[in-house]
Every structure is written in C-alpha cells, then in structure tokens.
Design a protein around this motif. Structure first.
Motif, PDB file in Angstrom:
ATOM      1  N   GLU A  38      30.306 -87.030  17.630  1.00  9.55           N
ATOM      2  CA  GLU A  38      30.714 -86.577  16.302  1.00  9.55           C
ATOM      3  C   GLU A  38      29.874 -87.204  15.195  1.00  9.55           C
ATOM      4  N   GLU A  39      29.585 -88.503  15.311  1.00  5.09           N
ATOM      5  CA  GLU A  39      28.789 -89.171  14.273  1.00  5.09           C
ATOM      6  C   GLU A  39      27.395 -88.560  14.177  1.00  5.09           C
ATOM      7  N   LEU A  40      26.776 -88.304  15.308  1.00  4.66           N
ATOM      8  CA  LEU A  40      25.443 -87.704  15.321  1.00  4.66           C
ATOM      9  C   LEU A  40      25.491 -86.257  14.818  1.00  4.66           C
ATOM     10  N   ALA A  41      26.550 -85.544  15.158  1.00 11.43           N
ATOM     11  CA  ALA A  41      26.712 -84.174  14.664  1.00 11.43           C
ATOM     12  C   ALA A  41      26.801 -84.173  13.138  1.00 11.43           C
ATOM     13  N   PHE A  42      27.590 -85.086  12.594  1.00 14.75           N
ATOM     14  CA  PHE A  42      27.735 -85.183  11.141  1.00 14.75           C
ATOM     15  C   PHE A  42      26.402 -85.570  10.504  1.00 14.75           C
ATOM     16  N   ASP A  43      25.713 -86.525  11.085  1.00 11.94           N
ATOM     17  CA  ASP A  43      24.413 -86.954  10.568  1.00 11.94           C
ATOM     18  C   ASP A  43      23.403 -85.805  10.612  1.00 11.94           C
ATOM     19  N   THR A  44      23.401 -85.054  11.695  1.00  8.75           N
ATOM     20  CA  THR A  44      22.492 -83.907  11.824  1.00  8.75           C
ATOM     21  C   THR A  44      22.775 -82.870  10.745  1.00  8.75           C
ATOM     22  N   MET A  45      24.042 -82.563  10.541  1.00 12.21           N
ATOM     23  CA  MET A  45      24.415 -81.593   9.530  1.00 12.21           C
ATOM     24  C   MET A  45      23.965 -82.065   8.141  1.00 12.21           C
ATOM     25  N   CYS A  46      24.255 -83.315   7.807  1.00 11.23           N
ATOM     26  CA  CYS A  46      23.855 -83.848   6.492  1.00 11.23           C
ATOM     27  C   CYS A  46      22.341 -83.909   6.351  1.00 11.23           C
ATOM     28  N   SER A  47      21.645 -84.261   7.429  1.00 15.10           N
ATOM     29  CA  SER A  47      20.177 -84.329   7.384  1.00 15.10           C
ATOM     30  C   SER A  47      19.575 -82.975   7.044  1.00 15.10           C
ATOM     31  N   TRP A  48      20.084 -81.926   7.677  1.00 19.73           N
ATOM     32  CA  TRP A  48      19.548 -80.593   7.411  1.00 19.73           C
ATOM     33  C   TRP A  48      19.881 -80.118   6.001  1.00 19.73           C
ATOM     34  N   ILE A  49      21.069 -80.419   5.528  1.00 12.80           N
ATOM     35  CA  ILE A  49      21.428 -80.044   4.162  1.00 12.80           C
ATOM     36  C   ILE A  49      20.471 -80.731   3.190  1.00 12.80           C
ATOM     37  N   TYR A  50      20.220 -82.014   3.423  1.00 13.07           N
ATOM     38  CA  TYR A  50      19.324 -82.774   2.543  1.00 13.07           C
ATOM     39  C   TYR A  50      17.873 -82.301   2.679  1.00 13.07           C
ATOM     40  N   GLU A  51      17.369 -82.246   3.914  1.00 15.35           N
ATOM     41  CA  GLU A  51      15.959 -81.901   4.152  1.00 15.35           C
ATOM     42  C   GLU A  51      15.608 -80.523   3.614  1.00 15.35           C
ATOM     43  N   SER A  91      25.225 -99.024   4.694  1.00 12.13           N
ATOM     44  CA  SER A  91      24.397 -99.044   3.492  1.00 12.13           C
ATOM     45  C   SER A  91      25.242 -99.438   2.291  1.00 12.13           C
ATOM     46  N   ALA A  92      24.612 -99.545   1.152  1.00 10.36           N
ATOM     47  CA  ALA A  92      25.296 -99.983  -0.062  1.00 10.36           C
ATOM     48  C   ALA A  92      26.482 -99.087  -0.413  1.00 10.36           C
ATOM     49  N   GLY A  93      26.415 -97.816  -0.074  1.00 15.39           N
ATOM     50  CA  GLY A  93      27.490 -96.893  -0.412  1.00 15.39           C
ATOM     51  C   GLY A  93      28.632 -96.900   0.574  1.00 15.39           C
ATOM     52  N   GLY A  94      28.560 -97.742   1.612  1.00 14.13           N
ATOM     53  CA  GLY A  94      29.621 -97.798   2.598  1.00 14.13           C
ATOM     54  C   GLY A  94      29.520 -96.725   3.646  1.00 14.13           C
ATOM     55  N   VAL A  95      28.384 -96.073   3.739  1.00 13.61           N
ATOM     56  CA  VAL A  95      28.182 -95.002   4.699  1.00 13.61           C
ATOM     57  C   VAL A  95      27.354 -95.552   5.848  1.00 13.61           C
ATOM     58  N   SER A  96      27.733 -95.244   7.064  1.00 10.26           N
ATOM     59  CA  SER A  96      26.979 -95.740   8.210  1.00 10.26           C
ATOM     60  C   SER A  96      25.539 -95.296   8.143  1.00 10.26           C
ATOM     61  N   GLY A  97      24.652 -96.137   8.613  1.00  9.77           N
ATOM     62  CA  GLY A  97      23.233 -95.820   8.644  1.00  9.77           C
ATOM     63  C   GLY A  97      22.912 -94.892   9.792  1.00  9.77           C
ATOM     64  N   SER A  98      21.681 -94.432   9.855  1.00  8.81           N
ATOM     65  CA  SER A  98      21.258 -93.560  10.942  1.00  8.81           C
ATOM     66  C   SER A  98      19.884 -93.992  11.406  1.00  8.81           C
ATOM     67  N   SER A  99      19.348 -93.279  12.351  1.00  8.03           N
ATOM     68  CA  SER A  99      18.025 -93.609  12.851  1.00  8.03           C
ATOM     69  C   SER A  99      16.981 -93.409  11.766  1.00  8.03           C
ATOM     70  N   ALA A 100      15.806 -93.976  11.969  1.00  4.39           N
ATOM     71  CA  ALA A 100      14.754 -93.917  10.960  1.00  4.39           C
ATOM     72  C   ALA A 100      14.258 -92.494  10.740  1.00  4.39           C
ATOM     73  N   VAL A 101      14.347 -91.647  11.757  1.00  2.00           N
ATOM     74  CA  VAL A 101      13.859 -90.278  11.642  1.00  2.00           C
ATOM     75  C   VAL A 101      15.036 -89.334  11.806  1.00  2.00           C
ATOM     76  N   PRO A 102      15.228 -88.393  10.894  1.00  9.43           N
ATOM     77  CA  PRO A 102      16.390 -87.513  10.980  1.00  9.43           C
ATOM     78  C   PRO A 102      16.302 -86.568  12.167  1.00  9.43           C
ATOM     79  N   PRO A 103      17.442 -86.213  12.758  1.00  9.78           N
ATOM     80  CA  PRO A 103      17.445 -85.293  13.884  1.00  9.78           C
ATOM     81  C   PRO A 103      17.147 -83.866  13.453  1.00  9.78           C
ATOM     82  N   VAL A 104      16.561 -83.135  14.378  1.00  9.26           N
ATOM     83  CA  VAL A 104      16.227 -81.737  14.129  1.00  9.26           C
ATOM     84  C   VAL A 104      16.686 -80.935  15.330  1.00  9.26           C
ATOM     85  N   GLY A 105      17.207 -79.738  15.113  1.00 11.54           N
ATOM     86  CA  GLY A 105      17.695 -78.924  16.216  1.00 11.54           C
ATOM     87  C   GLY A 105      16.567 -78.376  17.071  1.00 11.54           C
ATOM     88  N   SER A 106      16.894 -78.078  18.310  1.00  8.11           N
ATOM     89  CA  SER A 106      15.938 -77.468  19.219  1.00  8.11           C
ATOM     90  C   SER A 106      16.620 -76.316  19.936  1.00  8.11           C
TER      91      SER A 106
END
Length: 129
Positions: A38-51, A91-106
């Motif tokens: 779930e954490e990675l799914a949420f991070d992936t979703m946010c990464s794509w919205i941002y990217e 991080s400073a905002g209280g949000v868990s960190g993620s890997s250095a490179v954002p995930p991308v779907g395949s």
C-alpha cells in the motif's frame, strides 16, 4: 487485517478520484495494492501526479495529506526483529520518505524506475508538504 482493508480502501478511493489517465499506471498502483504494498502504491500514485504536473483540487490535496499521515502512522518503526519492514525517515512535513528515484509503471505489472539522476526530493512530500 481490518487496518489493511482500511488502507486499501483509502488508497483505492484516492486512485479512483485521481487525475491519472494512464491505464498502465493505474494498473501498476492496483497491482501493488494487491500484493500488500500500500505504501508503495500510494507513493507511485503521488509520484505520477507530481511528475506529470497533473492538476489536483485543494480538497484532493487534503485527502492526500490525510492519507500520507495515516500511512506514516500505521507503518511499524524499525526494530531488530523487523528491520525489512521499517518506516523510512520522516521528512520535515511528517510524510514518510521514499526511494531516491520515483517508481514508474511497466507493462508487466511491476514497478520500474526512471533513470533521471541520483538523489531527488521525496515526490510524496512535494505533493502533500
């Protein structure tokens, strides 16, 4: 088990209401949830919205912030017996960190990574921070 179902439902609702249009990305997020990531799914979703600089409403942003806090709250802290499931530094905002490179779907239902460089700020923190 009840907590797991709650998190899955929370992320599923966010995904359904997200501005993501790529079926490949949506499928990858769903796949990650189906295997208990779930954490990675949420991070992936946010990464794509941002990217992809996708527009979100302030109400949706507030829901992302609440979900990030909920995920951070329920992720176990590191200890000697469960170090593989440890929560990344916050991080400073209280949000868990993620890997250095954002995930991308395949196309294979797995998450690959973009080769855009080394260290980057956490995409979830940028979205919800």
């Amino acid at each position: 088990m009840q907590r797991y179902l709650y998190l899955r439902d929370l992320i599923s609702r966010l995904l359904e209401d997200s501005p993501l249009t790529s079926e490949e990305v949506v499928d990858d997020v769903r796949h990650l949830m189906s295997v208990g990531e779930e954490e990675l799914a949420f991070d992936t979703m946010c990464s794509w919205i941002y990217e992809d600089s996708l527009p979100i409403t302030s109400a949706y942003h507030d829901r992302l912030v609440a979900a990030a806090r909920e995920l951070a709250r329920c992720t176990p802290l590191p200890d000697s017996t469960n170090s593989s499931k440890a929560r990344p530094p916050t991080s400073a905002g209280g949000v868990s960190g993620s890997s250095a490179v954002p995930p991308v779907g395949s196309a294979h239902g797995r998450t690959a990574h973009r080769g855009r460089g080394a260290r980057r700020a956490d995409p979830v923190a940028r979205l919800v921070g």
